[in-house]
Design a protein around this motif. Structure first.
Motif, short mmCIF file in Angstrom:
data_model
loop_
_atom_site.label_atom_id
_atom_site.label_comp_id
_atom_site.label_asym_id
_atom_site.label_seq_id
_atom_site.Cartn_x
_atom_site.Cartn_y
_atom_site.Cartn_z
N MET A 117 0.83 -1.21 0.00
CA MET A 117 0.00 0.00 0.00
C MET A 117 0.87 1.26 0.00
O MET A 117 2.02 1.23 0.40
N ASP A 118 0.25 2.35 -0.43
CA ASP A 118 0.90 3.66 -0.36
C ASP A 118 0.61 4.31 0.99
O ASP A 118 -0.38 3.98 1.65
N ALA A 119 1.45 5.24 1.38
CA ALA A 119 1.22 6.02 2.60
C ALA A 119 -0.14 6.69 2.50
O ALA A 119 -0.54 7.17 1.43
N GLY A 120 -0.87 6.69 3.61
CA GLY A 120 -2.18 7.32 3.65
C GLY A 120 -3.32 6.36 3.35
O GLY A 120 -4.48 6.69 3.58
N GLU A 121 -3.02 5.16 2.86
CA GLU A 121 -4.05 4.17 2.60
C GLU A 121 -4.34 3.38 3.88
O GLU A 121 -3.52 3.36 4.80
N THR A 122 -5.48 2.72 3.90
CA THR A 122 -5.87 1.88 5.03
C THR A 122 -6.24 0.50 4.52
O THR A 122 -7.02 0.38 3.57
N LEU A 123 -5.69 -0.51 5.15
CA LEU A 123 -6.01 -1.89 4.81
C LEU A 123 -7.19 -2.35 5.66
O LEU A 123 -7.13 -2.30 6.89
N ARG A 124 -8.26 -2.76 4.99
CA ARG A 124 -9.41 -3.31 5.70
C ARG A 124 -9.23 -4.83 5.75
O ARG A 124 -9.13 -5.48 4.72
N LEU A 125 -9.19 -5.36 6.95
CA LEU A 125 -8.98 -6.78 7.18
C LEU A 125 -10.28 -7.40 7.69
O LEU A 125 -10.88 -6.90 8.64
N ILE A 126 -10.69 -8.50 7.06
CA ILE A 126 -11.84 -9.25 7.53
C ILE A 126 -11.30 -10.57 8.09
O ILE A 126 -10.59 -11.29 7.40
N ASN A 127 -11.65 -10.84 9.34
CA ASN A 127 -11.07 -11.97 10.05
C ASN A 127 -12.16 -12.68 10.85
O ASN A 127 -13.22 -12.09 11.12
N ASP A 128 -11.88 -13.91 11.28
CA ASP A 128 -12.87 -14.66 12.06
C ASP A 128 -12.71 -14.47 13.57
O ASP A 128 -13.44 -15.06 14.35
N HIS A 129 -11.74 -13.66 13.97
CA HIS A 129 -11.54 -13.34 15.39
C HIS A 129 -10.93 -11.94 15.50
O HIS A 129 -10.46 -11.39 14.50
N ASP A 130 -10.94 -11.39 16.69
CA ASP A 130 -10.34 -10.08 16.91
C ASP A 130 -8.84 -10.18 16.61
O ASP A 130 -8.14 -11.00 17.21
N PRO A 131 -8.34 -9.36 15.68
CA PRO A 131 -6.94 -9.47 15.28
C PRO A 131 -5.97 -8.75 16.23
O PRO A 131 -4.98 -8.16 15.81
#
Length: 75
Positions: A25-39
């Protein structure tokens, strides 16, 4: 916003896959993570090891019994 769903990824492969996606990713972007438990373990790992991780703006919410959505922003 880049998004990655790791619920079907074998556990031992999850962190490397997420770290690679974050690094791409570039600076300023946000990765949205979908997980089956609290990461939370991933949060601590990134906070300790990834200089570009903006821990102050990290967010996580539970959307279902086995669906957590976390946002990992990059400075």
């Amino acid at each position: 916003m880049p998004e990655i769903d790791v619920r079907e990824v074998p556990p031992k492969e999850r962190h490397p896959k997420i770290m690679d996606a974050f690094a791409d990713m570039d600076a300023g972007e946000t990765l949205r993570l979908i997980n089956d438990h609290d990461p939370k373990p991933l949060y601590y790992e990134m906070d300790a090891e990834v200089e570009d991780f903006d821990a102050d703006n990290y967010e996580v919410r539970r959307e279902a019994k086995e669906k957590f959505v976390a946002e990992f922003p990059k400075r």
